[in-house]
Every structure is written in C-alpha cells, then in structure tokens.
Design a protein around this motif. Structure first.
Motif, short mmCIF file in Angstrom:
data_model
loop_
_atom_site.label_atom_id
_atom_site.label_comp_id
_atom_site.label_asym_id
_atom_site.label_seq_id
_atom_site.Cartn_x
_atom_site.Cartn_y
_atom_site.Cartn_z
N MET A 1 -6.81 -4.18 -9.35
CA MET A 1 -8.15 -3.93 -8.84
C MET A 1 -8.90 -5.23 -8.52
O MET A 1 -9.36 -5.46 -7.42
N LEU A 2 -9.01 -6.09 -9.54
CA LEU A 2 -9.81 -7.30 -9.38
C LEU A 2 -9.14 -8.36 -8.53
O LEU A 2 -9.82 -9.19 -7.93
N ALA A 3 -7.81 -8.34 -8.49
CA ALA A 3 -7.10 -9.34 -7.70
C ALA A 3 -7.08 -8.99 -6.21
O ALA A 3 -6.82 -9.87 -5.38
N ALA A 4 -7.35 -7.73 -5.85
CA ALA A 4 -7.21 -7.30 -4.45
C ALA A 4 -8.18 -8.05 -3.54
O ALA A 4 -7.80 -8.49 -2.44
N ASP A 5 -9.44 -8.21 -3.96
CA ASP A 5 -10.41 -8.92 -3.12
C ASP A 5 -10.03 -10.38 -2.95
O ASP A 5 -10.22 -10.96 -1.87
N LEU A 6 -9.50 -10.99 -4.00
CA LEU A 6 -9.03 -12.38 -3.88
C LEU A 6 -7.88 -12.46 -2.90
O LEU A 6 -7.85 -13.37 -2.04
N GLU A 7 -6.92 -11.55 -2.98
CA GLU A 7 -5.78 -11.58 -2.06
C GLU A 7 -6.23 -11.40 -0.62
O GLU A 7 -5.70 -12.04 0.29
N ARG A 8 -7.21 -10.54 -0.39
CA ARG A 8 -7.73 -10.36 0.97
C ARG A 8 -8.40 -11.64 1.47
O ARG A 8 -8.24 -12.01 2.65
N ALA A 9 -9.14 -12.31 0.60
CA ALA A 9 -9.80 -13.56 1.01
C ALA A 9 -8.77 -14.63 1.32
O ALA A 9 -8.91 -15.40 2.30
N LEU A 10 -7.70 -14.72 0.52
CA LEU A 10 -6.65 -15.70 0.78
C LEU A 10 -5.91 -15.38 2.07
O LEU A 10 -5.56 -16.28 2.85
N LEU A 11 -5.66 -14.09 2.32
CA LEU A 11 -5.00 -13.69 3.56
C LEU A 11 -5.86 -14.03 4.77
O LEU A 11 -5.35 -14.51 5.80
N HIS A 12 -7.15 -13.81 4.66
CA HIS A 12 -8.07 -14.14 5.76
C HIS A 12 -8.03 -15.63 6.05
O HIS A 12 -8.02 -16.06 7.23
N ARG A 13 -7.98 -16.45 5.00
CA ARG A 13 -7.92 -17.88 5.23
C ARG A 13 -6.61 -18.28 5.89
O ARG A 13 -6.60 -19.12 6.80
N ARG A 14 -5.50 -17.71 5.45
CA ARG A 14 -4.20 -18.05 6.06
C ARG A 14 -4.18 -17.67 7.54
O ARG A 14 -3.60 -18.40 8.36
N ARG A 15 -4.79 -16.58 7.90
CA ARG A 15 -4.77 -16.13 9.29
C ARG A 15 -5.72 -16.92 10.16
O ARG A 15 -5.45 -17.15 11.35
#
Length: 296
Positions: free
Chosen positions: A1-15
């Motif tokens: 749950m709590l890690a999902a928003d972090l993963e989305r933010a990291l994915l956005h930065r990579r893209r």
C-alpha cells in the motif's frame, strides 16, 4: 500500500528525467506541530546536500531506504525506523545505494515537544536527541502502525492526537536509546540496503537467513552481524516485524478476512499469526481493526 505511491513517483522520474528530490504533502497542522507525507525520488546519481532542522523532527519511514547523517551520528533508515532530528541541527539524507523513500514526517515547535516529553516522563530527551534514529522496535510498533494506517486512510484522521502519541512514545524510547548506530563500510551498507529492498518487494517470500545471506554475498555468520549492526534488528526480527506491519495495514484499511491476511503475510497458521499480532500491537487483529479509526 504505502510503497505504491513511491514506486509511481520513481517511475515518473525514470520516464521524464530530471533531478530527484523530495516533495511534501501537508496532511495537517496545529499550534506547535505539523504532519506531512514526504516522497523523495533521489537516487545514487543525486548528490546530497546539507539541510537544517527548523523544528524537532520525527519521521517514520514507511517505504524505501536512505542514509541519514546528523550531528548525533549516521544511520541507515529502513521501513519502520524513525528518524530523529534536533531543532537547529544540520543533517544530510543520501541515497547512495538505492533510489527513493517515503516518510511520514512530524515536526514540533521545541517548547511544544518539551512539554510532551516531560509529561511522558522522558527526562533529558526533552532537551535533545542523542541518537539519529530508532530502529523498528516492538515498543514503537503500535504507534507506527496506527500512523501508517491513518496515512493510507487519507485526510479525515485525528492527526493532532496521532502527532502527540508519536511524540510521547518517541520521547520515551529515545531516552533509552542513547548510543548511535554502529558505523559500517559503504560496501556493507550497500549489501544490507539491497537485501532490505528485496524484503520490501516480497515480504511474504522465502526469507530465511541462508537465502538473505546469499543475496548479500556473505556467509550467514557475517551477514547476521552486518545486518544487525546496520538496521538494529536481526534478519528474522526485521522480516517478521515488516510482515506484521503490512498485516496491520491490511487489517485496519481493508475488509480482508483475518485468515487471508495471515497467509498473505507469510504465516502458515492463523493461530500463530494472532499470537504474533497481539504480541506486536497489544491487541488481536479484530480488536485492532475496530480501534483503527481512533487509535489508543
């Protein structure tokens, strides 16, 4: 749950590229306190820089890892650990070995925190912390779990009560943890960080000592010592505590059956799960669910 928003933010930065950095979302504030949800997307390629705590800072790490350096020492911050920052002191947060973290950050006016610490019987810690972090402890598990459950729930939570409970419990615990964490080489920290991230990705997997030591490329004996020195817990304690913390979120914020939560958390027997849950959080899963809207 709590890690999902972090993963989305990291994915956005990579893209999209660009520099990493921390973005805070204000949750609530009152006279002498504030609570923020802070997601940082910095990684090994981003240089850390010196900052200064403008208030007394207490931050619960809810996802990711980072290295924290302050005037009280250096420490690896992992999920469930609590960052401690003294008002006016300088600090740095670095991501030399992995990208990203998410913290639930509470900041207190010094006089406000001192009153809470004194009322909680914390003694000298009312003046300042002497260690940079609290590891994920059983004695902090309940207040951490309730705070994380409130973060998942959204804005309609009693953040003023949560902030006071967090400050009081941290003040009591910090008065008993006066020694800073042991210092390790960068290579050792990198190995432990890799293992912690793997545990975070698959908390219900096969995570025995030999499997984790193999991930780190160390013998079981050396891995056990290195991991405990870096995180403040043995690998078994760390895995078990992380599983129970995730279970508490499921119990508090979903309608999942307790038996399903137990199996999802890596417990093969629901009675063992109930016993471990009660020992960790001071209540059965069903009682914890009933009380999650108004932690006590």
């Amino acid at each position: 749950m709590l890690a999902a928003d972090l993963e989305r933010a990291l994915l956005h930065r990579r893209r999209n590229g660009g520099r990493g950095g921390a973005i805070g979302r204000a949750l609530a504030k009152g006279e002498g306190w504030s609570a923020d949800d802070v997601i940082c997307t910095s990684g090994p390629a981003d240089r850390s820089f010196e900052e200064r705590h403008s208030r007394v800072s207490i931050a619960i790490v809810v996802a990711g890892t980072f290295q924290y350096r302050s005037t009280t020492g250096r420490a690896l911050l992992t999920p469930g650990a609590i960052l401690l920052g003294n008002h006016g002191h300088c600090f740095e947060c670095g991501h030399e070995h992995s990208a990203g973290d998410r913290c639930l950050a509470f900041n207190f006016a010094p006089a406000f925190f001192e009153r809470i610490a004194a009322d909680a019987g914390a003694g000298d810690v009312a003046r300042q912390f002497s260690t940079p972090r609290l590891p994920p402890l059983q004695s902090s598990a309940k207040v951490v779990a309730h705070a994380c459950a409130a973060l998942v729930a959204g804005a309609n939570e009693a953040w003023d009560e949560i902030a006071v409970r967090v400050a009081a419990q941290v003040a009591r615990l910090a008065s008993d943890h006066v020694r800073p964490p042991e210092q390790l080489s960068a290579r050792a920290l990198a190995r432990v960080t890799d293992v912690v991230r793997e545990i975070e990705r698959a908390p219900g997997g096969e995570l025995g000592l030999h499997e984790l030591a193999a991930m780190a490329g160390l013998s079981p004996y050396h891995f056990l010592r290195t991991f405990a020195r870096a995180t403040g817990l043995t690998p078994r304690q760390y895995v078990r505590r992380g599983r129970l913390r995730q279970a508490a979120l499921q119990v508090a914020r979903t309608e999942a059956r307790i038996i399903d939560v137990a199996y999802d958390s890596g417990f093969g027997d629901v009675s063992n799960f109930n016993h471990a849950f009660r020992a960790e959080f001071g209540a059965s899963p069903r009682t914890f669910r009933r009380n999650s809207a108004s932690p006590s």
